[in-house]
Scaffold this active site. Structure first.
Site, PDB file in Angstrom:
ATOM      1  N   GLY A 103       0.824  -1.197   0.000  1.00  0.00           N
ATOM      2  CA  GLY A 103       0.000   0.000   0.000  1.00  0.00           C
ATOM      3  C   GLY A 103       0.856   1.245   0.000  1.00  0.00           C
ATOM      4  CD  GLN A 108       3.421   6.248   2.797  1.00  0.00           C
ATOM      5  OE1 GLN A 108       2.447   5.631   2.376  1.00  0.00           O
ATOM      6  NE2 GLN A 108       4.397   5.668   3.472  1.00  0.00           N
ATOM      7  CB  CYS A 151       5.400   3.433   7.777  1.00  0.00           C
ATOM      8  SG  CYS A 151       4.874   4.688   6.596  1.00  0.00           S
ATOM      9  CG  LEU A 152       7.823   1.729   2.065  1.00  0.00           C
ATOM     10  CD1 LEU A 152       7.414   1.928   0.613  1.00  0.00           C
ATOM     11  CD2 LEU A 152       9.126   0.981   2.157  1.00  0.00           C
ATOM     12  CG  HIS A 193      -0.336   2.542   7.627  1.00  0.00           C
ATOM     13  ND1 HIS A 193       0.474   2.296   8.713  1.00  0.00           N
ATOM     14  CD2 HIS A 193       0.438   3.239   6.757  1.00  0.00           C
ATOM     15  CE1 HIS A 193       1.674   2.817   8.512  1.00  0.00           C
ATOM     16  NE2 HIS A 193       1.668   3.399   7.322  1.00  0.00           N
ATOM     17  CD  GLU A 194      -0.674   3.297   2.912  1.00  0.00           C
ATOM     18  OE1 GLU A 194       0.094   2.348   3.122  1.00  0.00           O
ATOM     19  OE2 GLU A 194      -0.281   4.484   2.846  1.00  0.00           O
ATOM     20  CG  HIS A 197       0.504   7.982   5.311  1.00  0.00           C
ATOM     21  ND1 HIS A 197       1.577   8.662   5.849  1.00  0.00           N
ATOM     22  CD2 HIS A 197       0.815   6.667   5.377  1.00  0.00           C
ATOM     23  CE1 HIS A 197       2.498   7.789   6.223  1.00  0.00           C
ATOM     24  NE2 HIS A 197       2.066   6.575   5.955  1.00  0.00           N
TER      25      HIS A 197
END
Length: 253
Positions: A103, A108, A151-152, A193-194, A197
């Site tokens: 995802g 991001q 998370c990236l 999670h996204e 963001h």
């Protein structure tokens, strides 16, 4: 129909919401229902919509790491559904797959608009690719499950986060058509999670105080790295943070 990941496995399953190894398709449940209504069904004042300039990008996209201020900026709604948006979606999927992710949200990659992509299987050509534009949360379950998230934008940092097991959302697809989607298990976790963001919320703000304290030093190290790389002071400081600022639900209040 795919089965839901058993609750006793959820607690032991390590999750990296933007960088997770492939998960078998049988471990999630997803249903879609389309609607004939289009983007006009989403009411918002004109100044909330992204301009063409807001959607400009250069490939290849790069992951914005904490404490990059782009992760905190307001993410505007998308009102233009054209070839540029489709290219952006394709580029986001490219970055997601290249980093073994499942995802990714637009902020991001430094683009502050309401857009996310995900594929719970994490492999190109397998599973189901989901594109959500201007998503909104309808229903969510009262039952909550703990996952060990990463998370990236926070390389090497992990921590337990409790979130609802089920969500129902409304969104637009890449062509501007409205649809509803019900998610549970892993897809519900990825979406939440996204979606955070898109609200400028970062996953450590969902952690219990003791979990947050366990990663405090790693977050400070990222702040120092940012300062050394940019030559500017970190836009936020973990050392001055005393309590979590967001509740356990959706949004900031």
């Amino acid at each position: 129909m795919a089965s839901i990941l058993p609750s006793h496995l959820l607690h032991h399953h390590h999750l990296r919401c933007s960088a997770l190894a492939a998960i078998p398709n049988r471990f999630f449940y997803l249903t879609l229902s389309s609607s004939s209504r289009t983007k006009s069904a989403f009411s918002a004042s004109q100044n909330e919509f992204a301009s063409l300039g807001d959607l400009e990008f250069e490939a290849p996209l790069k992951i914005a790491k904490y404490p990059d201020p782009k992760l905190r900026k307001k993410n505007k709604r998308i009102g233009t559904f054209d070839d540029n948006l489709k290219k952006l979606v394709d580029e986001m999927f490219d970055v997601m797959y290249e980093t073994d992710g499942i995802g990714l949200s637009a902020p991001q990659v430094g683009i502050n608009v309401q857009l996310m992509v995900f594929n719970p299987v994490g492999e190109r050509g397998e599973g189901e690719e989901i594109v959500l534009v201007n998503p909104r949360v309808g229903k969510r379950s009262l039952n909550r499950t703990i996952y060990n998230e990463g998370c990236l934008s926070f390389p090497g940092i992990r921590g337990d986060v409790k979130r609802p097991e089920y969500v129902k959302i409304d969104a637009l697809d890449v062509k501007g058509k409205r649809f509803s989607v019900s998610l549970s298990g892993l897809p519900a976790r990825i979406f939440q999670h996204e979606f955070d963001h898109l609200q400028g919320i970062l996953f450590f703000e969902r952690m219990a105080d003791e979990v947050f304290d366990s990663i405090r030093g790693q977050l400070q190290a990222l702040e120092i790295e940012y300062e050394e790389m940019t030559g500017f002071p970190s836009p936020e400081k973990i050392e001055s943070r005393r309590t979590r600022k967001v509740p356990s639900g959706f949004g900031k209040s």
